[in-house]
Design a protein around this motif. Structure first.
Motif, PDB file in Angstrom:
ATOM      1  N   UNK A  60       0.832  -1.207   0.000  1.00 46.49           N
ATOM      2  CA  UNK A  60       0.000   0.000   0.000  1.00 46.49           C
ATOM      3  C   UNK A  60       0.868   1.259   0.000  1.00 46.49           C
ATOM      4  N   UNK A  61       0.528   2.198  -0.857  1.00 47.28           N
ATOM      5  CA  UNK A  61       1.253   3.472  -0.935  1.00 47.28           C
ATOM      6  C   UNK A  61       0.220   4.574  -1.163  1.00 47.28           C
ATOM      7  N   UNK A  62      -0.317   5.137  -0.060  1.00 45.65           N
ATOM      8  CA  UNK A  62      -1.444   6.077  -0.170  1.00 45.65           C
ATOM      9  C   UNK A  62      -1.140   7.316  -1.021  1.00 45.65           C
ATOM     10  N   UNK A  63       0.148   7.702  -1.099  1.00 47.53           N
ATOM     11  CA  UNK A  63       0.468   8.940  -1.827  1.00 47.53           C
ATOM     12  C   UNK A  63       0.705   8.703  -3.321  1.00 47.53           C
ATOM     13  N   UNK A  66      -2.434   9.953  -5.848  1.00 50.74           N
ATOM     14  CA  UNK A  66      -2.552  11.426  -5.811  1.00 50.74           C
ATOM     15  C   UNK A  66      -1.359  12.118  -6.460  1.00 50.74           C
ATOM     16  N   UNK A  67      -0.168  11.554  -6.264  1.00 50.67           N
ATOM     17  CA  UNK A  67       1.044  12.116  -6.854  1.00 50.67           C
ATOM     18  C   UNK A  67       0.986  12.041  -8.383  1.00 50.67           C
ATOM     19  N   UNK A  68       0.562  10.888  -8.894  1.00 47.59           N
ATOM     20  CA  UNK A  68       0.449  10.723 -10.355  1.00 47.59           C
ATOM     21  C   UNK A  68      -0.595  11.680 -10.928  1.00 47.59           C
ATOM     22  N   UNK A  69      -1.707  11.815 -10.219  1.00 48.39           N
ATOM     23  CA  UNK A  69      -2.777  12.700 -10.716  1.00 48.39           C
ATOM     24  C   UNK A  69      -2.336  14.154 -10.726  1.00 48.39           C
ATOM     25  N   UNK A  70      -1.608  14.572  -9.676  1.00 50.32           N
ATOM     26  CA  UNK A  70      -1.111  15.950  -9.614  1.00 50.32           C
ATOM     27  C   UNK A  70      -0.255  16.273 -10.830  1.00 50.32           C
ATOM     28  N   UNK A  71       0.542  15.297 -11.264  1.00 51.00           N
ATOM     29  CA  UNK A  71       1.435  15.496 -12.414  1.00 51.00           C
ATOM     30  C   UNK A  71       0.734  15.270 -13.755  1.00 51.00           C
ATOM     31  N   UNK A  72      -0.541  14.898 -13.699  1.00 45.48           N
ATOM     32  CA  UNK A  72      -1.296  14.732 -14.945  1.00 45.48           C
ATOM     33  C   UNK A  72      -0.958  13.454 -15.699  1.00 45.48           C
ATOM     34  N   UNK A  73      -0.370  12.479 -15.004  1.00 47.68           N
ATOM     35  CA  UNK A  73      -0.004  11.215 -15.660  1.00 47.68           C
ATOM     36  C   UNK A  73      -1.250  10.343 -15.823  1.00 47.68           C
ATOM     37  N   UNK A  89      -7.422   1.119 -10.712  1.00 51.47           N
ATOM     38  CA  UNK A  89      -8.575   1.727 -11.384  1.00 51.47           C
ATOM     39  C   UNK A  89      -9.247   2.759 -10.477  1.00 51.47           C
ATOM     40  N   UNK A  90      -9.361   2.438  -9.190  1.00 55.51           N
ATOM     41  CA  UNK A  90      -9.971   3.392  -8.253  1.00 55.51           C
ATOM     42  C   UNK A  90      -9.072   4.597  -8.035  1.00 55.51           C
ATOM     43  N   UNK A  91      -7.751   4.352  -8.047  1.00 59.39           N
ATOM     44  CA  UNK A  91      -6.809   5.446  -7.789  1.00 59.39           C
ATOM     45  C   UNK A  91      -6.626   6.383  -8.968  1.00 59.39           C
ATOM     46  N   UNK A  92      -6.937   5.908 -10.187  1.00 60.53           N
ATOM     47  CA  UNK A  92      -6.749   6.724 -11.391  1.00 60.53           C
ATOM     48  C   UNK A  92      -8.017   6.704 -12.243  1.00 60.53           C
ATOM     49  N   UNK A  93      -9.052   7.436 -11.816  1.00 58.90           N
ATOM     50  CA  UNK A  93     -10.350   7.386 -12.516  1.00 58.90           C
ATOM     51  C   UNK A  93     -10.295   7.926 -13.953  1.00 58.90           C
TER      52      UNK A  93
END
Length: 403
Positions: A60-63, A66-73, A89-93
């Motif tokens: 598990x890596x909670x950050x 969110x880190x990938x989404x912040x960078x627009x990946x 899938x849940x982490x990257x909608x």
């Protein structure tokens, strides 16, 4: 007079982001660790545009997401999957590309738990070598990934015609489909994809690229289906399809949008098949007939008559000679790549003909051409656009070595 000291830390974040965008992925990550200002600049979405994140999903890596989404990946490759796919899938909608190639542990259940609702953003899905995946997964994909444009199923040997019926029912926007080594797929499944069973499935009529390499059950009937239903197809790979014959080439010859055809190691294709291709409405730019034992000089004459717009031609290990080269070179002025490796009958005379007439060549493969000498090679190396010359097994004798 005061001298102003300039330092990289004085640069605007926008300027830093432009600089960071030119770095490779590892260095993008490193600059983010230098200081807070660089971290903020490096997280700008323009820095990461088009980047595919490569992840080991172990603990598990909670950050992480969110880190990938912040960078627009929005593109992810999973290198190893010890956690549930649903975690991704849940982490990257808004995920656009998901590469699971070689994730042997992925099962139908694991994929089923992940795909439980529409994922309209997903365009590319690679399940190559996910050997446990079967038709039930294709049902999920067809139901929830309606906007999918690229689906890679190479080596998914449990896929059957039923799975292709589901794909043909649900994935109407599919542009590229790879079914390499899907050994259960037969003419019936290709018929589904081509819209031959409209009562059950519309078909994947937008397909532009279809890879059927090593699908041993396919016959010429598949090519009839493809030619009739997939009129927009541009790339067709039939390499190692032993059931394809001359008659199938008649169907292929009517596919006016086709630009690339791969018949590598199709043992039943001979000069007659090439004659059919040359007499149709094709405007091929790429053709591979390497290791087709029945193709010889007559095929090159047919190509010169009807396939003269080819830019890339592969003839490795075919029974062609200087005579065939002579019949071809005067017509095929657009040829840029020529692969004649292991064509053991070609001599310096053939190379001289190539050097005289194929002046646009940028690459030539002469691997294992045992009858060529330094004299022929010197002519080839004078080609004005040549960038790639592959000699492989070729060896100079002592008397030919440049002193």
């Amino acid at each position: 007079m005061l001298e102003m000291e300039t330092h990289v830390s004085c640069l605007f974040p926008e300027i830093l982001a432009i600089i960071f965008s030119y770095l490779d992925v590892k260095d993008k990550g490193r600059v983010a660790q230098v200081c807070a200002a660089w971290r903020d600049a490096s997280y700008h979405k323009s820095v990461w545009r088009g980047v595919e994140a490569k992840l080991h999903l172990r603990r598990a890596n909670p950050s992480l997401f969110p880190s990938l989404q912040t960078r627009g990946i929005k593109k992810v490759q999973i290198l190893s999957l010890r956690r549930s796919l649903s975690y991704v899938i849940q982490g990257m909608p808004h995920i656009e590309s998901l590469n699971l190639c070689g994730c042997f542990s992925l099962t139908d259940n694991g994929l089923g738990y992940a795909f439980v609702q529409d994922i309209p953003s997903l365009r590319v899905l690679n399940l190559s070598l996910c050997k446990q995946i079967s038709d039930s997964s294709l049902g999920r994909i067809a139901q929830y990934l309606k906007n999918l444009e690229v689906l890679e199923l190479g080596g998914c040997s449990n896929i059957t015609n039923t799975g292709l019926l589901l794909v043909a029912w649900g994935l109407h926007r599919l542009k590229s489909l790879n079914l390499r080594s899907c050994r259960h797929v037969s003419d019936v499944g290709i018929g589904h994809l081509s819209g031959m069973t409209r009562s059950a499935a519309e078909g994947c009529l937008a397909l532009e690229k279809l890879t059927l390499q090593d699908c041993q059950k396919l016959t010429d009937l598949s090519l009839k289906h493809v030619a009739k239903g997939l009129s927009g197809l541009k790339v067709l790979n039939l390499s190692f399809c032993g059931g394809i014959s001359e008659a199938g080439m008649i169907h292929v010859s009517h596919m006016s949008q086709l630009s690339s055809l791969n018949l590598r190691s199709c043992d039943n294709i001979s000069d007659t098949g090439i004659m059919h291709l040359a007499m149709g409405s094709l405007r091929l730019s790429g053709l591979d007939v390497s290791f087709c034992d029945k193709i010889g000089d007559q095929s090159l004459a047919y190509m010169a008559q009807g396939l003269y717009q080819l830019k890339s031609l592969s003839l490795c290990s075919c029974h062609v000679s200087d005579d065939g080269i002579n019949r071809m070179v005067r017509q095929m002025h657009e040829l840029k790549t020529l692969n004649i490796g292991q064509c053991v009958r070609i001599t310096d005379k053939g190379l001289e003909l190539i050097a005289d007439h194929l002046t646009q060549l940028t690459g030539i493969d002469l691997y294992g051409c045992t009858k060529i000498t330094k004299r022929g090679l010197e002519r080839i190396t004078q080609l004005p656009c040549l960038k790639v010359l592959n000699l492989g097994l070729w060896q100079m004798t002592d008397s030919e070595r440049v002193r």
